[in-house]
Design an enzyme around this catalytic site. Structure first.
Site, mmCIF file in Angstrom:
data_model
loop_
_atom_site.group_PDB
_atom_site.id
_atom_site.type_symbol
_atom_site.label_atom_id
_atom_site.label_comp_id
_atom_site.label_asym_id
_atom_site.label_seq_id
_atom_site.Cartn_x
_atom_site.Cartn_y
_atom_site.Cartn_z
ATOM 1 N N HIS A 156 25.376 5.306 -8.030
ATOM 2 C CA HIS A 156 24.691 4.663 -9.166
ATOM 3 C C HIS A 156 24.222 3.254 -8.804
ATOM 4 C CE1 HIS A 156 26.585 7.813 -11.767
ATOM 5 N NE2 HIS A 156 27.560 7.647 -10.888
ATOM 6 N N SER A 277 2.516 -13.106 2.145
ATOM 7 C CA SER A 277 1.757 -13.173 0.898
ATOM 8 C C SER A 277 0.629 -14.164 1.066
ATOM 9 C CB SER A 277 2.687 -13.622 -0.234
ATOM 10 O OG SER A 277 1.929 -14.173 -1.294
ATOM 11 N N LYS A 283 6.988 -15.942 1.464
ATOM 12 C CA LYS A 283 7.247 -14.501 1.362
ATOM 13 C C LYS A 283 7.202 -13.775 2.704
ATOM 14 C CE LYS A 283 7.610 -12.054 -1.793
ATOM 15 N NZ LYS A 283 6.740 -11.615 -2.870
ATOM 16 N N GLU A 290 7.792 -0.027 2.176
ATOM 17 C CA GLU A 290 7.200 0.199 0.854
ATOM 18 C C GLU A 290 6.120 1.283 0.953
ATOM 19 O OE1 GLU A 290 6.511 -4.243 0.282
ATOM 20 O OE2 GLU A 290 6.621 -3.510 -1.772
#
Ligand code: ARG
Length: 463
Positions: A156, A277, A283, A290
């Site tokens: 979980h 970024s 970043k 992804e």
């Protein structure tokens, strides 16, 4: 040049209709399979006495020349080339003249395209298995480097029990092993040869299909000509295998996205597999994984596309089936790019063992506390309850579970002796799970042995 099927037609095809109908744009990549199939078929025609040995030799020589043009990137598609089959035949005729017209004797594009697709899939499966093995190798080498690196295991996405990073790596290894085995199973069914089924009713020229199958590397010949030209199960199966592989990659990717966040910081991606970024200078984004996570969308979509296309098609071949190709090619291309990138990201992944260890909480040993009681004869249900009470007590006192005093433990149950403190070792907890498939060092080493043996065996089978 006149159309292959032009005899009964007097008017030209509408321009847009032609654009819709033509498949050369995407099926050109079947060229190797198509020409290999034709070379073998020329031999079968000669074997059946339908053409002479001399004619077969001319055909084979011409086909080899066309093959060489494709291999050199020198083949020029002409506007009249409807699909790969007509393109090859058109060029063959240009090279060797009218004898080229004998190649298609008893054959239809229906058994031809089914044969091409199967040959193509068999090669694609071998390539995919090699790409999967590359990723498995990356996981295995990370596992070998981290057999004692402790980290929280989750259910979980809540801290559950301590595990090692090796155990996490190997979990994905076995998922991928199943993907590879599924592909091998798909190859068994893809390896059935439809050639010799004609358009739908079989070949009238007594060609030796067994010999033809052997020459092309098929493991069997199809049993029913109707089924043979209408069967695209192998495409759907391969797309399913790709989709499930994509789902596995997306889960691996998601773990790594989470683990690479500043809040976790369990892992750090190398610059080679990260991007920045355009706005926020600080970043460093995990784009590689992804995108691996995202690709499962199109892999699943391609499967659904083909299943939906096949649904309700009447016997036997229908032009709908031309639509099996783009989804298949897209899934294969997607994985051919994604698998090596994920492998590279894993190979160069930095593991922050200190952060993993710092995320362990003594409460994750509550199960071990219950197990301590079980070893003293307390039934597990009661032991679970008592350990839960100890957790609650620690929480109410603002203490960590291992900070309870002797009196605190006694207040929960007099089964707790001072030696309960010995339970609070993450190393001990991991070591205690010494069953096959468990987290102990011995079990992990055995797992690594099994994984290496699996890869060795897979390597042998692929050639
Ligand atoms: N381009 C076609 C396909 O991919 C080849 C088979 C054509 N057969 C036919 N009867 N028109 O399915």
């Amino acid at each position: 040049m006149a159309k292959l099927w032009g005899g009964r037609f007097s008017a030209d095809t509408d321009a847009l209709m032609k654009q819709l109908n033509d498949s050369i744009r995407f099926d050109i990549r079947l060229w190797d399979a198509d020409i290999r199939g034709s070379i073998a078929y020329a031999g079968a025609l000669a074997g059946a006495g339908i053409i002479t040995r001399r004619e077969a030799a001319q055909l084979v020589k011409g086909l080899r020349a066309v093959h060489a043009e494709f291999a050199a990137g020198a083949f020029v598609v002409q506007p009249g080339d409807e699909d790969i089959h007509t393109a090859v035949e058109r060029r063959l005729k240009e090279l060797i003249g009218d004898v080229a017209g004998k190649l298609h004797t008893g054959r239809s594009r229906n058994d031809q395209v089914a044969t091409d697709m199967r040959l193509f899939c068999l090669q694609a499966i071998a390539d995919l298995q090699a790409q999967i093995a590359q990723l498995q190798t990356a996981l295995l080498s990370q596992a070998r480097a981290h057999v004692t690196t402790l980290m929280p295991g989750y259910t979980h996405l809540q801290r559950a029990q301590p595990i090692t990073f090796a155990h996490w790596c190997l979990a994905y290894f076995w998922m991928l092993a199943r993907d590879s085995e599924r592909l091998a199973d798909c190859a068994r069914r893809a390896g059935v040869m439809p050639l010799g089924s004609g358009a739908l009713a079989g070949n009238p020229f007594a060609i030796d299909r067994q010999a033809l199958a052997a020459a092309l590397g098929f493991n069997a010949v199809s049993q029913n000509s109707l089924d043979a030209v209408s069967d695209r199960d192998f495409v759907a199966e391969l797309l399913f295998d790709c989709a499930l592989l994509g789902v596995h990659l997306s889960r691996l990717a998601e773990d790594l996205v989470i683990y690479s966040s500043a809040e976790f910081a369990f892992v750090t991606f190398s610059d080679a597999y990260s991007t920045g970024s355009s706005l926020m200078p600080q970043k460093k984004n995990p784009d590689a994984v992804e995108l691996a996570r995202a690709k499962s969308g199109r892999l699943t979509g391609n499967l659904l596309s083909v299943l939906t296309m096949l649904k309700g098609l009447p016997m036997t071949y229908d032009k709908d089936m031309q639509e099996d190709k783009e989804p298949l090619f897209d899934s294969l291309d997607t994985l051919a790019l994604t698998l090596p990138v994920v492998a590279g990201a894993l190979d160069t992944l930095h593991i922050n063992a200190d952060r993993m260890r710092a995320a362990l909480d003594p409460a994750m040993l509550a199960t071990d506390v219950a197990e301590y009681l079980v070893r003293r004869g307390v039934p597990f249900r009661e032991a679970h309850h008592l350990a839960g009470r100890a957790v609650a007590l620690a929480e109410s006192k603002g203490l960590r579970l291992n900070e309870l005093s002797e009196a605190d433990w006694r207040s929960v149950s007099n089964q707790f002796e001072p030696d309960v403190r010995a339970v609070f070792s993450f190393e001990q907890s991991v070591a205690s799970r010494d069953v096959a498939g468990g987290t102990s060092l011995r079990a992990i080493r055995e797992q690594i042995r099994q994984a290496r043996a699996w890869l060795r065996k897979a390597g042998k089978h692929s050639h």
